[in-house]
Design a protein around this motif. Sequence first.
Motif, PDB file in Angstrom:
ATOM      1  N   LEU A 168       1.157  22.350 -13.521  1.00 33.75           N
ATOM      2  CA  LEU A 168      -0.055  22.953 -12.989  1.00 33.75           C
ATOM      3  C   LEU A 168      -1.217  22.719 -13.955  1.00 33.75           C
ATOM      4  CD1 LEU A 168       1.301  26.403 -11.702  1.00 33.75           C
ATOM      5  CD2 LEU A 168       0.795  24.345 -10.363  1.00 33.75           C
ATOM      6  N   PRO A 169      -2.404  22.531 -13.448  1.00 33.60           N
ATOM      7  CA  PRO A 169      -3.561  22.365 -14.341  1.00 33.60           C
ATOM      8  C   PRO A 169      -3.692  23.575 -15.261  1.00 33.60           C
ATOM      9  CG  PRO A 169      -4.143  21.818 -12.080  1.00 33.60           C
ATOM     10  CD  PRO A 169      -2.776  22.427 -12.025  1.00 33.60           C
ATOM     11  N   GLY A 170      -3.832  23.320 -16.546  1.00 36.39           N
ATOM     12  CA  GLY A 170      -3.982  24.397 -17.509  1.00 36.39           C
ATOM     13  C   GLY A 170      -2.681  25.026 -17.938  1.00 36.39           C
ATOM     14  N   GLY A 171      -1.549  24.586 -17.377  1.00 37.31           N
ATOM     15  CA  GLY A 171      -0.260  25.149 -17.740  1.00 37.31           C
ATOM     16  C   GLY A 171       0.241  24.645 -19.078  1.00 37.31           C
ATOM     17  N   ASP A 172       1.216  25.353 -19.628  1.00 40.70           N
ATOM     18  CA  ASP A 172       1.826  24.933 -20.891  1.00 40.70           C
ATOM     19  C   ASP A 172       2.638  23.658 -20.692  1.00 40.70           C
ATOM     20  OD1 ASP A 172       0.798  27.209 -21.956  1.00 40.70           O
ATOM     21  OD2 ASP A 172       2.676  28.335 -21.973  1.00 40.70           O
ATOM     22  N   ASP A 173       2.887  22.988 -21.784  1.00 36.59           N
ATOM     23  CA  ASP A 173       3.732  21.803 -21.762  1.00 36.59           C
ATOM     24  C   ASP A 173       5.183  22.247 -21.929  1.00 36.59           C
ATOM     25  OD1 ASP A 173       4.744  19.290 -21.809  1.00 36.59           O
ATOM     26  OD2 ASP A 173       4.179  18.870 -23.893  1.00 36.59           O
ATOM     27  N   ARG A 174       5.722  22.831 -20.873  1.00 37.75           N
ATOM     28  CA  ARG A 174       7.113  23.292 -20.912  1.00 37.75           C
ATOM     29  C   ARG A 174       7.747  23.061 -19.550  1.00 37.75           C
ATOM     30  NH1 ARG A 174       7.242  28.979 -22.867  1.00 37.75           N
ATOM     31  NH2 ARG A 174       5.172  28.580 -23.695  1.00 37.75           N
ATOM     32  N   ALA A 175       9.061  22.901 -19.555  1.00 33.80           N
ATOM     33  CA  ALA A 175       9.775  22.647 -18.304  1.00 33.80           C
ATOM     34  C   ALA A 175       9.870  23.939 -17.492  1.00 33.80           C
ATOM     35  CB  ALA A 175      11.179  22.125 -18.604  1.00 33.80           C
ATOM     36  N   MET A 176       9.486  23.853 -16.244  1.00 33.43           N
ATOM     37  CA  MET A 176       9.531  24.995 -15.337  1.00 33.43           C
ATOM     38  C   MET A 176      10.335  24.616 -14.099  1.00 33.43           C
ATOM     39  SD  MET A 176       7.458  27.414 -16.726  1.00 33.43           S
ATOM     40  CE  MET A 176       6.707  28.428 -15.453  1.00 33.43           C
ATOM     41  N   LEU A 177      10.902  25.639 -13.480  1.00 33.32           N
ATOM     42  CA  LEU A 177      11.675  25.458 -12.252  1.00 33.32           C
ATOM     43  C   LEU A 177      11.061  26.290 -11.135  1.00 33.32           C
ATOM     44  CD1 LEU A 177      15.311  25.692 -13.712  1.00 33.32           C
ATOM     45  CD2 LEU A 177      14.000  23.611 -13.187  1.00 33.32           C
ATOM     46  N   CYS A 178      11.425  25.942  -9.915  1.00 31.63           N
ATOM     47  CA  CYS A 178      10.967  26.701  -8.751  1.00 31.63           C
ATOM     48  C   CYS A 178      12.016  26.559  -7.654  1.00 31.63           C
ATOM     49  CB  CYS A 178       9.602  26.207  -8.265  1.00 31.63           C
ATOM     50  SG  CYS A 178       9.619  24.506  -7.619  1.00 31.63           S
ATOM     51  N   PHE A 179      11.778  27.200  -6.541  1.00 28.22           N
ATOM     52  CA  PHE A 179      12.682  27.109  -5.402  1.00 28.22           C
ATOM     53  C   PHE A 179      12.060  26.273  -4.285  1.00 28.22           C
ATOM     54  CE2 PHE A 179      14.161  31.395  -6.983  1.00 28.22           C
ATOM     55  CZ  PHE A 179      15.436  30.969  -7.358  1.00 28.22           C
ATOM     56  N   GLY A 180      12.893  25.468  -3.656  1.00 31.94           N
ATOM     57  CA  GLY A 180      12.516  24.813  -2.415  1.00 31.94           C
ATOM     58  C   GLY A 180      13.241  25.486  -1.264  1.00 31.94           C
TER      59      GLY A 180
END
Length: 601
Positions: A534-546
């Motif tokens: 995401l714009p402005g987000g940290d440089d870290r791995a994130m997960l989400c649900f589909g």
Amino acid sequence: MFQRFEATTRPADGPPRLADLRRQMAAAGLDGFMVPRADAHQGEYVAPRDERLAWLTGFTGSAGFAVALRDRAGVFIDGRYRVQVRAQVDPAHFTPVPWPETKLAAWLREALPGGGVVGFDPWLHTFEQIDKLLEELAGSGVGLCESDNLIDRIWDDQPGPPLGPVVPYPAALAGEEHAAKRGRIAAELRAAGQKAAVLTLPDSIAWLLNVRGSDIARNPVPHAFAILHDDGRVTLFADPAKCDAALAAHLGAEVTLRPPVAFDAALRSLPGPVRLDKASAPIALAGLLNEAGVEIRWGADPCLLPKARKTPAEIAGTTEAHLRDGAAVVEFLSWLDATVPTARLTEIDVATELEVCRRATNALRDISFDTIAGSGPNGAIVHYRVTRDTNRDLAPGDLLLIDSGGQYIDGTTDITRTVAIGDVGHEEKLCFTRVLQGMIAISRARWPRGLSGRDLEALARYPLWLAGQDYDHGTGHGVGAYLSVHEGPQRLSRSSEVALEPGMILSNEPGYYREGAFGIRLENLIVVQEAPALPGGDDRAMLCFGTLTYVPIDRRLILADMLSAEERAWLDAYHAQVRDRIAPRVSEAARVWLGRATAPL
């Protein structure tokens, strides 16, 4: 075969059975005997032969256990079954015990203040269960004793073991040949210095060998045991009547078929160390290995996590299965709305028609569990199963809770929708909207890698908590790929510490239940994915649900003013996706209904 609707759920001769059990206890010198709802494979669902808990008590829920003492008997059930157990067991002979709030050890301490000996079948209890119970009973004078199964002694017409055929499962749908799976897991054993792993879970064996079975209703798994050696070879112990030449050709030279009677001797001859899962393996296996001097290394079933992390082929298959299944459910909901104003309908009519719609796809192998179709107060029974005795007419003002699913060769589905029958009250709409908000919160969640279901589950409950409400079941369970509809180890639950990983499929099913009045649950299946940056987000791995499930949510029950702008946007976008993906797959009448059902708020 269509779902059966039995005439009654309580055996008429329950008390004589308890008396017979007590006579067997006395003859064996026991003060009590434990009767779990389990088989030697520790699956949630059991074959008719292993329905010992239901045979003794009348309770048919998918979780629970009983303990019979000489002067009392308790049926231990969790929050899903508090209403059901009171309707099914005879209170003159069996006392429902809220579990886990009341621990078995505390109950035994109170019931046997002078101490005593409680027997158990070591093939039906895990090492972890017995070890924990012994620890909690320390100093009480209450001891545990391994015993043959006393229920089997008195169950004269007990069914025989299931003999469903074991059949190959296409590698194209599994996404990996079984030789590659065996090699990968064997390498893990070698790295841990283990010579073999004993596999007892039917879905683990089915996944590892790319096979399926039919020994358990609604679950395409075989009853079998297996030993995976550190060189990738497997010895599969299954009744020869289940296995044919096609299966042998599929398994190949590195998988040896042996009859179940050879299992004990094979265990005793293993070189150690041997991995055994204390959470799922029967304690009898530990006894056999210990007697033979084989070193045990406790560790998780090595198939659990690889099975939970679905391959791209499995995700593609289950995506297609959900679209097919979603179209069937839309056909059903369209029929329901058209029929309710003009015809008398019962809960059995609902369950039957829904299965008709699924079978019309010409792809259904089986339903994935007995359909829950609870109207009005029956909806408050979390795992309600309609019978001829409980069957209820749908009435104006009811909420109808429908929890159902299908087994297709390319995927397993599980969906719950709560719908309005006529005009329902404002209180029902308030509660429904809170449940919807919880479902949306899970659907929209993003989180850093490493978090578990325990870390996310409160998102689903928060809207209810703000109103002083809650529900007594987990928010989500894992789901297999043409395997068990309830699959571990991943869960959305307060007790789950398993990190969520890409490819894991879970249910998202918050609810609310008011005993004697109504029940509400909404459920979609979701899959863990890499979250886009995401714009402005940290440089870290994130997960989400589909999202995998595409079926409308009843807009008649939503109080739109309660939803935030983000929640409304999510719902409108979801309904637009439902319309776009499902409309080409349904009849003209269902397509017209779908257009109305998915209109923006």
